[in-house]
Write an enzyme that holds these catalytic residues in place. Sequence first.
Site, PDB file in Angstrom:
ATOM      1  N   VAL A 536       0.834  -1.201   0.000  1.00  0.00           N
ATOM      2  CA  VAL A 536       0.000   0.000   0.000  1.00  0.00           C
ATOM      3  C   VAL A 536       0.872   1.256   0.000  1.00  0.00           C
ATOM      4  O   VAL A 536       0.382   2.366   0.030  1.00  0.00           O
ATOM      5  CB  VAL A 536      -0.942   0.030   1.226  1.00  0.00           C
ATOM      6  CG1 VAL A 536      -1.943  -1.105   1.149  1.00  0.00           C
ATOM      7  CG2 VAL A 536      -0.165  -0.035   2.529  1.00  0.00           C
ATOM      8  N   ASP A 537       2.180   1.058  -0.007  1.00  0.00           N
ATOM      9  CA  ASP A 537       3.079   2.212  -0.038  1.00  0.00           C
ATOM     10  C   ASP A 537       3.729   2.284  -1.426  1.00  0.00           C
ATOM     11  O   ASP A 537       3.339   1.571  -2.331  1.00  0.00           O
ATOM     12  CB  ASP A 537       4.142   2.101   1.070  1.00  0.00           C
ATOM     13  CG  ASP A 537       4.875   0.762   1.011  1.00  0.00           C
ATOM     14  OD1 ASP A 537       4.700   0.011   0.030  1.00  0.00           O
ATOM     15  OD2 ASP A 537       5.632   0.476   1.954  1.00  0.00           O
ATOM     16  N   ASP A 538       4.708   3.138  -1.581  1.00  0.00           N
ATOM     17  CA  ASP A 538       5.323   3.314  -2.891  1.00  0.00           C
ATOM     18  C   ASP A 538       6.465   2.332  -3.101  1.00  0.00           C
ATOM     19  O   ASP A 538       7.593   2.713  -3.406  1.00  0.00           O
ATOM     20  CB  ASP A 538       5.789   4.765  -3.065  1.00  0.00           C
ATOM     21  CG  ASP A 538       4.582   5.679  -3.195  1.00  0.00           C
ATOM     22  OD1 ASP A 538       3.631   5.285  -3.882  1.00  0.00           O
ATOM     23  OD2 ASP A 538       4.599   6.764  -2.590  1.00  0.00           O
TER      24      ASP A 538
END
Length: 669
Positions: A536-538
Amino acid sequence: MSNGAVHPEPHGHVYGHYAAPKWPDAHCSGKEQYDAMYKESLAAPEKFWGRIAEKFYWKKKWEAPFHSYNFDSRKAPVNVQWFIGAETNLAYNCLDRNVEAGQGDRVAFYWEGNDLGEDSTTTYSQLLAQVCQIANYLKSAGVGRGDDVTIYMPMIPELPAAMLACARIGAVHSVVFAGFSAESLSGRILDSKPRVVLTCSAVKRGAKPISLKGIVDDALVKVTAGGHEVDTVLVYDHTRAATRADVAFTPGRDVWWQDAVSEQPTTCEVEWMGAEDPLFKLYTSGSTGKPKGVEHTLGGYMVGTATTFKYVFDHHLSDVYWCTADCGWITGHSYVAYGPLLNAATQVLFEGVPTHPDAGRAWDIVDKYKVSLLYTAPTAIRSLQSFGPEWVKKYSRASLRILGSVGEPINPEAWLWYHDVVGGGRCPIVDTWWQTETGAHMITPLPGATTLVPGSATLPFFGVEPAVLSEKGEELQGECEGYLVIKRAWPSGMRTLSGDHARFEATYFNLYPGYYFTGDGCRRDKDGYYWLIGRVDDVINVSGHRIGTAEVEGALTQHDRCAEAAVVPMEHPIKGQGIYAFVTLMQGTEYPPPPALKKELVATVREVIGPIATPDVIHWAPGLPKTRSGKIMRRILRKIASKEEDSLGDTSTLADPSVIQTLLALRGK
Ligand code: 6R9
């Protein structure tokens, strides 16, 4: 919430359930035993882990309290400790303990080289002697307790041996995957500042020879420029065709491994280390900035990796285990170097790629060594699947008993192929969810106990208490979807980030105080099974390897024609996710520019990070979709990358909505 990962099917029923085989001698036989052990591991962790830890050798036993932790950075610094006050040594537990128990003549490694016909066997006694010689050499080069050592080597037995040699004398190893570039290697060396680097003259990956020593030389020029000096480079002679004279050598700094190490005595005193002393650093990509040095300590990591190995692969001494991961990743640390050796396992160490010289190589190795436990990644499964079932069926594979998967969500199609074609429908699949940070398996089936559903990592391992949070941080109950977090400490978790405890807290604990934030999205179904959806992060998960979007953007902007770059994940049929880069060129450039520029930009990324970060698509972007405050709206870029521009969502906050039409017009140009 998802960033474009291949989504597993959440409704397992579509693909059916696969009951666990009835194996009375399984270490965990049946769901009742799992339930009872899981319950005890949470209700009485001291009793549960204490009983397991008794099986290892401790120079000094733990004291009360047995473990302590704080996950709430608002109260006090986040701090995790297990086996408080104890002293032990990982190399001793992997080697001396097994040799003393009569396993000296047991094969530790069957090494299979890149080319057919190259192989060797190392027994536990031989490995112990080899580790002692390397350890003695390191000591003679001035390495002692707490000192860092960087290892940049291919998958030859000397690589895990070097890790164990560090562990034996209390040095902290930092293994850098030998596919990383000189630039990436220099960054990691500058961060941990070792005086000694271990490497290899050259390596062949598939048909391609690569000069590792040349990469180390380039890296060390950058290291010197960065203000640090490495005193010694120990070079394993692995050139094959070339002669030593062809390898550039810096007198006074470079030393041939075979000359220097073979002179050393084959015994070496063990350094007894505190359970919470550092064992290793391993750099991994995060959403921002440069890679983070994840630090693991001795005691909890030992108990955690050994216990997961035993239960998740249901390891028995009659098994032959093969993990295809490189020691440059956490899987190679926990499930090549440490977990298996702590269990006196016999394993295959493979230097090459499973498609060289042909797509039958993996199955040839399975038959050659009678592999019973196979642990690999969905990307490898999909790649082998693409060659067709004939390649698999040419080989017997009768020895296979359990199949493992790690690194990314396994899509049900790959799962079914692995299960039905590779395993002939006989072998349970353990889809193991975990991370560099967690050190060991966290959510995984146990082969003799867990009913499998393709695409689900199923249930938590002993001592692991997961929870699912909404974006606002509320704990969701029952069937739900949200952020996967862990509620309490487990033995093998990371303790800090190298030299930056504040970043450790900021990355993993500040967002939702009281929880370890995994960075993964997940669903929990009505049976309590977990379905991992992706980051869910980069962070992009390319072939099971983590690449930060910021790292690729930084590499692209090193090209002098690149003004700005924005990188997002894209679906990729083999790699799981690929790298999709939007690139804005320097003012005055006509779009599209000549095609050669794409090649140059790709080459720059390969040079700065390494081939694993090669962008799959470069999309010219005269302008990027930005908010009025200048933030790139990656959500929109992801939609464009996945050709879902019909559902761009709310674009009213864009500073200049016309950039979208321009971007769409440049697709494929
Ligand atoms: C062991 C390893 C960690 C990230 C993790 C997640 C993904 C790993 C997975 C999985 C779904 C699995 N991941 N195993 N996703 N199912 N069985 O790969 O460590 O390199 O640190 O990557 O990989 O996204 O957060 P690491």
